[in-house]
Scaffold this motif. Sequence first.
Motif, short mmCIF file in Angstrom:
data_model
loop_
_atom_site.label_atom_id
_atom_site.label_comp_id
_atom_site.label_asym_id
_atom_site.label_seq_id
_atom_site.Cartn_x
_atom_site.Cartn_y
_atom_site.Cartn_z
N THR A 255 10.93 40.92 6.11
CA THR A 255 11.90 40.06 5.42
C THR A 255 12.58 40.77 4.25
OG1 THR A 255 10.63 38.11 6.06
CG2 THR A 255 12.24 37.83 4.30
N PRO A 256 11.84 41.43 3.33
CA PRO A 256 12.52 42.12 2.22
C PRO A 256 13.39 43.29 2.69
CG PRO A 256 10.18 41.84 1.75
CD PRO A 256 10.38 41.52 3.19
N VAL A 257 12.94 43.99 3.74
CA VAL A 257 13.73 45.12 4.25
C VAL A 257 15.07 44.64 4.77
CG1 VAL A 257 13.85 46.89 6.04
CG2 VAL A 257 11.73 46.54 4.82
N LEU A 258 15.05 43.59 5.57
CA LEU A 258 16.29 43.05 6.11
C LEU A 258 17.19 42.55 4.99
CD1 LEU A 258 14.90 41.15 9.22
CD2 LEU A 258 16.32 43.20 9.24
N PHE A 259 16.60 41.91 3.97
CA PHE A 259 17.39 41.42 2.83
C PHE A 259 18.06 42.60 2.12
CE2 PHE A 259 17.82 40.59 -1.69
CZ PHE A 259 18.53 39.40 -1.70
N SER A 260 17.30 43.68 1.89
CA SER A 260 17.85 44.84 1.18
C SER A 260 18.98 45.49 1.97
CB SER A 260 16.74 45.86 0.91
OG SER A 260 17.22 46.96 0.20
N VAL A 261 18.77 45.66 3.28
CA VAL A 261 19.79 46.29 4.13
C VAL A 261 21.06 45.46 4.14
CG1 VAL A 261 20.36 46.84 6.52
CG2 VAL A 261 18.15 47.53 5.59
N LEU A 262 20.93 44.15 4.33
CA LEU A 262 22.10 43.28 4.39
C LEU A 262 22.79 43.18 3.03
CD1 LEU A 262 20.61 40.42 6.63
CD2 LEU A 262 22.29 42.16 7.29
N THR A 263 22.02 43.22 1.95
CA THR A 263 22.61 43.13 0.61
C THR A 263 23.48 44.33 0.33
OG1 THR A 263 20.76 41.81 -0.21
CG2 THR A 263 22.08 42.96 -1.85
N HIS A 264 23.01 45.52 0.70
CA HIS A 264 23.78 46.75 0.45
C HIS A 264 25.12 46.72 1.17
CE1 HIS A 264 22.07 49.64 -2.20
NE2 HIS A 264 20.87 49.54 -1.66
N ARG A 265 25.16 46.07 2.33
CA ARG A 265 26.39 46.13 3.13
C ARG A 265 27.27 44.89 2.98
NH1 ARG A 265 22.65 49.23 5.10
NH2 ARG A 265 23.23 51.18 6.11
N PHE A 266 26.64 43.72 2.79
CA PHE A 266 27.43 42.49 2.81
C PHE A 266 27.20 41.59 1.59
CE2 PHE A 266 25.94 43.52 7.18
CZ PHE A 266 27.14 44.03 7.67
N GLY A 267 26.25 41.96 0.71
CA GLY A 267 25.88 41.04 -0.36
C GLY A 267 26.45 41.39 -1.71
N GLN A 268 27.76 41.63 -1.77
CA GLN A 268 28.37 41.99 -3.05
C GLN A 268 28.23 40.89 -4.09
OE1 GLN A 268 29.80 42.57 -0.10
NE2 GLN A 268 29.86 44.81 -0.07
N GLY A 269 28.07 39.64 -3.66
CA GLY A 269 27.96 38.54 -4.61
C GLY A 269 26.58 38.37 -5.20
N ILE A 270 25.58 39.10 -4.69
CA ILE A 270 24.21 38.98 -5.18
C ILE A 270 24.03 39.87 -6.40
CG2 ILE A 270 21.78 39.38 -4.62
CD1 ILE A 270 22.46 38.75 -1.72
N ALA A 271 23.46 39.33 -7.47
CA ALA A 271 23.26 40.08 -8.71
C ALA A 271 22.42 41.32 -8.45
CB ALA A 271 22.59 39.19 -9.75
N ALA A 272 22.81 42.45 -9.08
CA ALA A 272 22.13 43.73 -8.84
C ALA A 272 20.66 43.66 -9.21
CB ALA A 272 22.83 44.83 -9.63
N HIS A 273 20.34 42.98 -10.32
CA HIS A 273 18.94 42.96 -10.75
C HIS A 273 18.06 42.18 -9.77
CE1 HIS A 273 20.43 39.16 -12.57
NE2 HIS A 273 19.22 38.73 -12.37
N VAL A 274 18.64 41.18 -9.08
CA VAL A 274 17.87 40.43 -8.07
C VAL A 274 17.55 41.34 -6.88
CG1 VAL A 274 17.97 38.52 -6.42
CG2 VAL A 274 18.87 38.22 -8.73
N HIS A 275 18.57 42.07 -6.43
CA HIS A 275 18.38 42.98 -5.31
C HIS A 275 17.33 44.04 -5.64
CE1 HIS A 275 20.17 46.58 -2.93
NE2 HIS A 275 19.10 46.11 -2.34
N ILE A 276 17.42 44.63 -6.82
CA ILE A 276 16.53 45.74 -7.17
C ILE A 276 15.11 45.25 -7.45
CG2 ILE A 276 16.14 47.55 -8.90
CD1 ILE A 276 19.29 47.73 -8.99
N LEU A 277 14.98 44.09 -8.07
CA LEU A 277 13.64 43.52 -8.27
C LEU A 277 12.95 43.29 -6.93
CD1 LEU A 277 14.06 40.94 -11.17
CD2 LEU A 277 12.43 42.83 -11.11
N LEU A 278 13.68 42.73 -5.96
CA LEU A 278 13.11 42.48 -4.64
C LEU A 278 12.78 43.79 -3.92
CD1 LEU A 278 15.24 39.45 -3.41
CD2 LEU A 278 12.83 39.44 -4.04
N ALA A 279 13.65 44.80 -4.10
CA ALA A 279 13.39 46.10 -3.48
C ALA A 279 12.11 46.73 -4.02
CB ALA A 279 14.57 47.04 -3.72
#
Length: 312
Positions: A255-279
Amino acid sequence: MGAFNLTPSNPLTFILNGIPGLEAAHIWISIPFSMFYIISLLGNITILFVVSKEQTLHKPMFLLLSMLALTDIGMSTCVMPKALCIFWFGFKGITVDGCLTQMFFLYVFTATHSAVLVTMAFDRYVAICDPLRYTTILTNARIAKLGLLGLIRAVLLILPFPLLLRRLPFCANRIIHHTYCEYMAVVKLSCGDTTVNRIYSLVIVLVIIGSDLTLIGLSYGLIIRAVLRLSSKKAHQKALNTCTAHICVMLMSYTPVLFSVLTHRFGQGIAAHVHILLANLYVVVPPMLNPIIYGVKTKELRDKVGKYTCRM
């Protein structure tokens, strides 16, 4: 020292900026991460120690648990020591070679981890759908060969990542807004044409995650079909109990891997700190929880761990 850490004056240095927007809270963020990392090391080393010492645990399932423990230790250790140095001391500089090395080993361990999960799904399929032939189909030697095959696949598929990055020119701004050298975060710093890098990254995601999830889904689909054919409710419960731990681990892993991959390509609206904390949580929370889940759900392992704990 602070000026050095914030300004990449050395052309062979990247700057890992930690968690953007939360720099002031780095010390507080480090507390749970350091605890998770320590618990992860203790749990996985305990599994490796107990399985190696106990002859009765020298079975395919526990060999797979040992492989999973090794990849868990590798994944978290590739990231956490450097991340904690950033959080505690502000040591943000990392050489290009150090960055590419960290990236290579992190993704090799991640891809091998995925291969081990596929093998574990196959192990459960044979145990439930063809139990009489389990010991002949899945021997320790065969499991070891499957593990080696997963490692070779990971090395061959991941090796082009650092090689492709080496050919790219990088801009004056070498600040990576991350706690580790995540592939796409480094690619985005390049001033050159990154089309090949992006395409190869997407291909690898499809090859590794796509194929592995397909095989896992197929295995569990066949398991569910076999379980539904059982007439006894007790047999239903026993069969499902043997798969619960594996399903939990797989959900936590993918689940986190798919979230990270999709965020890098399509999740420009997601806050950077949320993405990196989850990573960061991805590389430390599943490795911490995996030995706990298997320790609770696997009676043989639980009893042996209890035996060694009582001796201390």
